[in-house]
Design a protein around this motif. Structure first.
Motif, PDB file in Angstrom:
ATOM      1  N   HIS A 105       0.824  -1.199   0.000  1.00 29.90           N
ATOM      2  CA  HIS A 105       0.000   0.000   0.000  1.00 29.90           C
ATOM      3  C   HIS A 105       0.872   1.270   0.000  1.00 29.90           C
ATOM      4  N   PHE A 106       2.064   1.151   0.581  1.00 32.18           N
ATOM      5  CA  PHE A 106       2.977   2.290   0.659  1.00 32.18           C
ATOM      6  C   PHE A 106       4.082   2.214  -0.402  1.00 32.18           C
ATOM      7  N   GLU A 107       3.872   1.392  -1.429  1.00 33.04           N
ATOM      8  CA  GLU A 107       4.941   1.168  -2.407  1.00 33.04           C
ATOM      9  C   GLU A 107       5.342   2.450  -3.098  1.00 33.04           C
ATOM     10  N   ASP A 108       4.374   3.319  -3.275  1.00 33.15           N
ATOM     11  CA  ASP A 108       4.649   4.610  -3.896  1.00 33.15           C
ATOM     12  C   ASP A 108       5.698   5.377  -3.105  1.00 33.15           C
ATOM     13  N   LEU A 109       5.433   5.450  -1.799  1.00 37.14           N
ATOM     14  CA  LEU A 109       6.359   6.110  -0.890  1.00 37.14           C
ATOM     15  C   LEU A 109       7.734   5.453  -0.968  1.00 37.14           C
ATOM     16  N   LEU A 110       7.728   4.102  -0.998  1.00 34.87           N
ATOM     17  CA  LEU A 110       8.989   3.348  -1.021  1.00 34.87           C
ATOM     18  C   LEU A 110       9.773   3.612  -2.293  1.00 34.87           C
ATOM     19  N   SER A 111       9.057   3.682  -3.427  1.00 34.72           N
ATOM     20  CA  SER A 111       9.771   3.873  -4.688  1.00 34.72           C
ATOM     21  C   SER A 111      10.379   5.273  -4.739  1.00 34.72           C
ATOM     22  N   GLN A 112       9.793   6.199  -3.999  1.00 30.79           N
ATOM     23  CA  GLN A 112      10.336   7.558  -3.963  1.00 30.79           C
ATOM     24  C   GLN A 112      11.427   7.709  -2.900  1.00 30.79           C
ATOM     25  N   ALA A 113      11.387   6.879  -1.876  1.00 31.58           N
ATOM     26  CA  ALA A 113      12.388   6.973  -0.806  1.00 31.58           C
ATOM     27  C   ALA A 113      12.799   5.561  -0.387  1.00 31.58           C
ATOM     28  N   SER A 114      13.681   4.973  -1.197  1.00 32.87           N
ATOM     29  CA  SER A 114      14.037   3.572  -0.956  1.00 32.87           C
ATOM     30  C   SER A 114      14.791   3.396   0.367  1.00 32.87           C
ATOM     31  N   ILE A 115      15.325   4.491   0.897  1.00 35.06           N
ATOM     32  CA  ILE A 115      16.027   4.418   2.182  1.00 35.06           C
ATOM     33  C   ILE A 115      15.113   3.857   3.281  1.00 35.06           C
ATOM     34  N   LEU A 116      13.808   4.092   3.111  1.00 32.18           N
ATOM     35  CA  LEU A 116      12.857   3.617   4.131  1.00 32.18           C
ATOM     36  C   LEU A 116      12.886   2.090   4.258  1.00 32.18           C
ATOM     37  N   ALA A 117      13.125   1.389   3.145  1.00 35.05           N
ATOM     38  CA  ALA A 117      13.126  -0.076   3.154  1.00 35.05           C
ATOM     39  C   ALA A 117      14.258  -0.624   4.013  1.00 35.05           C
ATOM     40  N   VAL A 118      15.325   0.179   4.111  1.00 36.45           N
ATOM     41  CA  VAL A 118      16.507  -0.276   4.846  1.00 36.45           C
ATOM     42  C   VAL A 118      16.175  -0.569   6.313  1.00 36.45           C
ATOM     43  N   PHE A 119      15.208   0.174   6.853  1.00 34.18           N
ATOM     44  CA  PHE A 119      14.975   0.066   8.305  1.00 34.18           C
ATOM     45  C   PHE A 119      13.737  -0.747   8.684  1.00 34.18           C
ATOM     46  N   ILE A 120      13.068  -1.330   7.658  1.00 32.35           N
ATOM     47  CA  ILE A 120      11.862  -2.121   7.970  1.00 32.35           C
ATOM     48  C   ILE A 120      12.175  -3.240   8.957  1.00 32.35           C
ATOM     49  N   SER A 121      13.175  -4.069   8.627  1.00 28.92           N
ATOM     50  CA  SER A 121      13.422  -5.254   9.462  1.00 28.92           C
ATOM     51  C   SER A 121      13.974  -4.854  10.831  1.00 28.92           C
ATOM     52  N   LEU A 122      14.682  -3.723  10.896  1.00 31.58           N
ATOM     53  CA  LEU A 122      15.218  -3.281  12.186  1.00 31.58           C
ATOM     54  C   LEU A 122      14.077  -2.900  13.138  1.00 31.58           C
TER      55      LEU A 122
ATOM     56  N   THR B 138      21.996  -5.963   9.750  1.00 39.86           N
ATOM     57  CA  THR B 138      21.024  -6.324   8.723  1.00 39.86           C
ATOM     58  C   THR B 138      20.627  -5.088   7.918  1.00 39.86           C
ATOM     59  N   ALA B 139      20.407  -3.957   8.626  1.00 45.29           N
ATOM     60  CA  ALA B 139      20.023  -2.723   7.936  1.00 45.29           C
ATOM     61  C   ALA B 139      21.134  -2.285   6.969  1.00 45.29           C
ATOM     62  N   THR B 140      22.380  -2.422   7.418  1.00 44.45           N
ATOM     63  CA  THR B 140      23.509  -2.069   6.555  1.00 44.45           C
ATOM     64  C   THR B 140      23.514  -2.925   5.287  1.00 44.45           C
ATOM     65  N   LEU B 141      23.213  -4.214   5.484  1.00 44.80           N
ATOM     66  CA  LEU B 141      23.131  -5.137   4.353  1.00 44.80           C
ATOM     67  C   LEU B 141      22.075  -4.680   3.349  1.00 44.80           C
ATOM     68  N   ILE B 142      20.888  -4.325   3.891  1.00 50.03           N
ATOM     69  CA  ILE B 142      19.817  -3.890   2.997  1.00 50.03           C
ATOM     70  C   ILE B 142      20.255  -2.613   2.273  1.00 50.03           C
ATOM     71  N   ALA B 143      20.917  -1.708   3.013  1.00 53.24           N
ATOM     72  CA  ALA B 143      21.385  -0.457   2.412  1.00 53.24           C
ATOM     73  C   ALA B 143      22.304  -0.744   1.226  1.00 53.24           C
ATOM     74  N   HIS B 144      23.072  -1.818   1.370  1.00 57.63           N
ATOM     75  CA  HIS B 144      23.975  -2.248   0.308  1.00 57.63           C
ATOM     76  C   HIS B 144      23.204  -2.566  -0.980  1.00 57.63           C
ATOM     77  N   PHE B 145      21.945  -2.988  -0.821  1.00 62.50           N
ATOM     78  CA  PHE B 145      21.113  -3.352  -1.975  1.00 62.50           C
ATOM     79  C   PHE B 145      20.119  -2.238  -2.329  1.00 62.50           C
ATOM     80  N   GLU B 146      20.384  -0.999  -1.811  1.00 62.66           N
ATOM     81  CA  GLU B 146      19.408   0.071  -2.012  1.00 62.66           C
ATOM     82  C   GLU B 146      19.183   0.371  -3.485  1.00 62.66           C
TER      83      GLU B 146
END
Lengths: 438, 438
Positions: free
Chosen positions: A289-306, B283-291
């Protein structure tokens, strides 16, 4: 086997402790067991079976390989709570066949025990106890105890009844020993009797043993008639089983799979995993649902799992504390609002410290304290919510009569994945303008 | 309080069970306790203290509010294992003050018990047991037992020694009862003595009680001299404590925080959370690597939490099974390679079924079975690795002498976040061309 060997075997077998005999028996094959039945008497085999659990041995098969009368005698010579545990697993027709060859009184007693739910005091109790009239004196009581010494499960506690057969007191053999031979039981017995009801849950029974440090405990019906006694060895098993049960539930798996094949292990673990997979799919839909946001700010994906991981860990901690607290009050939640408030504050403190830590770390790493603040804020909120959920859900389950331990760690972390993602992306949306293109 | 009231109080107090007296005592304030010491004798207070645990009460403070001689008498009248448990928490100077007023033999016995590690058989045992020479007969033994009935922790088991004071047999009071008064102890005792060493771990002691269903067990030094006995009530506590310990470790939190403030609760939960936060940062650093990959295919972000979450759940299950299996063998890992192979197969089966499920679901949802296959493949691999890690890590920890239970559920799921992300993005990279712009 010739007679010489049989004699030697008998001696060596009887020199072992019953437990060791039982462990030895478990290693025998069909032919060896048949030989053993030739050499040993039914009551000797019964003593050994008293040490075996119903999950260690297929008693239906074992009894079937014996002569019918021999099998019946073995069962009759066992303590009747142990015999009943084995008979639970047999077909009704099999049970009837063995009981038919017993003295009627013994058969009826066993049949009575089979009626009780195995998880209750009735399911744990034995009827092989010592009961006496309150007008006997110490000497008469000691003489009677001597007679019971061969059959009772314990002779160290005796139960005193009045003319109506109501339980009016208990006495330990130690107390008999310290009183004059002429003293009347009713004057020296403990009249403040601690007992459990026949339908009390086994966990409540175990709690009484823990508190009072008893070795045996009388079981009564709701008219306070003595029905049987529970002994401490059975309670140790209950405590063990309940602990393993709680542990299993926390991990969302039956940990007692030591003997199962990989296929069986997999099929016992999969139901939870697949259920949680679908719960996880809801989280994935949310992120989509937030894919739009993600495609514009991929940095956000980095912290999902954290964020989801840390909140899940905090939720698991809070869950374990709540389940343990509930088990201490027999799953009757107390001070619901007070505890939730306490857990809310705990969650806020944990969230604040963890959030500030990650804010600083991310701020330095990504040279952006605005990003750090967003991640930190989201983590703080996600942790607080996960903490509350970990505490609230088991209490709610207990409130509506479910076992709170069913809310496993994996369930709480999967659920908190969902709430964490929701919190994270909503907070990030507020800073949309800032993130674009990051 | 006038005399009349004191008498009434005494009667009502003594009518209670020791456990109830103890619970009542815990509700009293300083002034009320001082009154109680006026009314009750030291041995009556000692009986009550025998039911209290060292974590329920600050015994240093309680003893200090008594007259010194009274306090010393209370301690001396308690079973010495319980007295020693309390004295463990006192300063050496305090201990010396109380012991100085006891008969020298009693003081020495207590001092001896204080030397043992509380988690060993020596830390659990009492020296208030009944010991007899093997050349006595049954009648003499029964007469002696009568004398011991006031002081021994149990008179239901007696320990038989030879002229060198070596433990050569055990006898239950029940067995004494079923033999002729003239029979000599050495001819009727059980010579196959099950005992534990004074430095055996309490978990091993508990296992012997579970197996043999004993109510008491002798403790010997390495020269097989009898040092004391452990009774079943202390073992129930051990089993409870160990179970709570395992449960706590699985959740990465000390679940026994019922009385602590939110701040204390938070500070006990934070160390694990912050440690795992830094593991999560990797893990976040790893994801950042694939940004780069993420910014080109934001759809990949949608499934991060689904894959890491499911693998974490599978890893937690596998961990709990492994820790439980280890605890059954006293943390000595057996058949290491066989178990790992079994867990590998279990992981593959679980991974295959879960992976295929998610492949179909994602394929239908996103109208792309290539995407589904990537997610499914990644999930299968992530689950297999998490399963292996959950099983391998506790076994390795046990192998190098650590407590395997320290590898908590949160630790395994945070670690598997890392491996899962690595697996997921590497597999996705292979399909880079396909994902671009999705």
């Amino acid at each position: 086997l010739d007679e010489q060997h049989s004699k030697q075997f008998r001696k060596r077998f009887l020199d072992m402790h019953f437990y060791e005999q039982g462990q030895f028996f478990l290693t025998l094959n069909h032919e060896q067991r048949l030989q053993l039945y030739q050499i040993m008497a039914p009551d000797e085999v019964g003593d050994m079976f008293d040490t075996l659990e119903d999950d260690q041995i297929d008693m239906s098969k074992i009894l079937a390989e014996m002569d019918l009368k021999y099998a019946s005698d073995v069962l009759n010579s066992m303590y009747d709570d142990n015999a009943a545990d084995f008979l639970e697993h047999l077909d009704k027709s099999e049970v009837d066949r063995y009981l038919a060859l017993m003295p009627r009184a013994d058969a009826n007693q066993l049949r009575g025990l089979l009626h009780y739910d195995t998880q209750t005091a009735g399911g744990l109790m034995t009827t092989d106890y010592v009961v006496m009239r309150q007008d006997l004196n110490v000497k008469e009581a000691l003489d009677l105890l001597r007679k019971f010494a061969h059959t009772a499960e314990t002779i160290y506690y005796l139960y005193v009844i009045d003319d109506d057969n109501d339980l009016v007191g208990t006495l330990s053999l130690r107390e008999l020993f310290t009183h004059n031979e002429k003293a009347i039981l009713s004057t020296i017995m403990t009249s403040n009797v601690i007992s459990v009801f026949v339908d009390d849950d086994q966990e409540a029974v175990a709690q009484v043993f823990r508190d009072y440090q008893f070795v045996a405990l009388p079981v009564v019906d709701h008219a306070h008639k003595l029905m049987g006694i529970v002994t401490v060895d059975d309670v140790i098993e209950v405590i063990d089983d309940e602990a393993q049960d709680d542990y299993s539930k926390l991990a969302g798996v039956d940990v007692d799979e030591s003997k199962s094949t990989p296929l069986k292990a997999a099929s016992s673990r999969l139901p939870w995993l697949i259920t949680l997979l679908f719960l996880g799919m809801i989280t994935a839909t949310l992120i989509a649902h937030f894919e739009d946001l993600l495609s514009q700010a991929s940095i956000l994906a980095v912290f999902i799992s954290l964020i989801t991981g840390t909140a899940g860990n905090a939720g698991t901690q809070s869950l374990a504390v709540a389940v343990r607290r509930l088990s201490l009050t027999n799953n009757k939640p107390q001070h619901l609002w007070g505890l939730l408030l306490k857990e809310l504050v705990t969650g806020l403190v944990i969230g604040l410290i963890t959030g500030m830590t990650i804010m600083i770390v991310v701020g330095i790493w990504k040279h952006s304290f605005v990003l750090g603040a967003v991640i930190g804020l989201a983590m703080m909120a996600a942790i607080t919510v996960a903490n509350l959920a970990g505490s609230l859900i088991p209490m709610l389950m207990a409130k509506i009569g479910f076992d709170p331990a069913v809310a496993s760690g994996p369930f709480i972390s999967t659920l908190s994945d969902l709430t964490s993602v929701l919190i994270y992306f909503n907070i990030a949306s507020l800073f949309m303008g800032f993130f674009k293109g990051m």
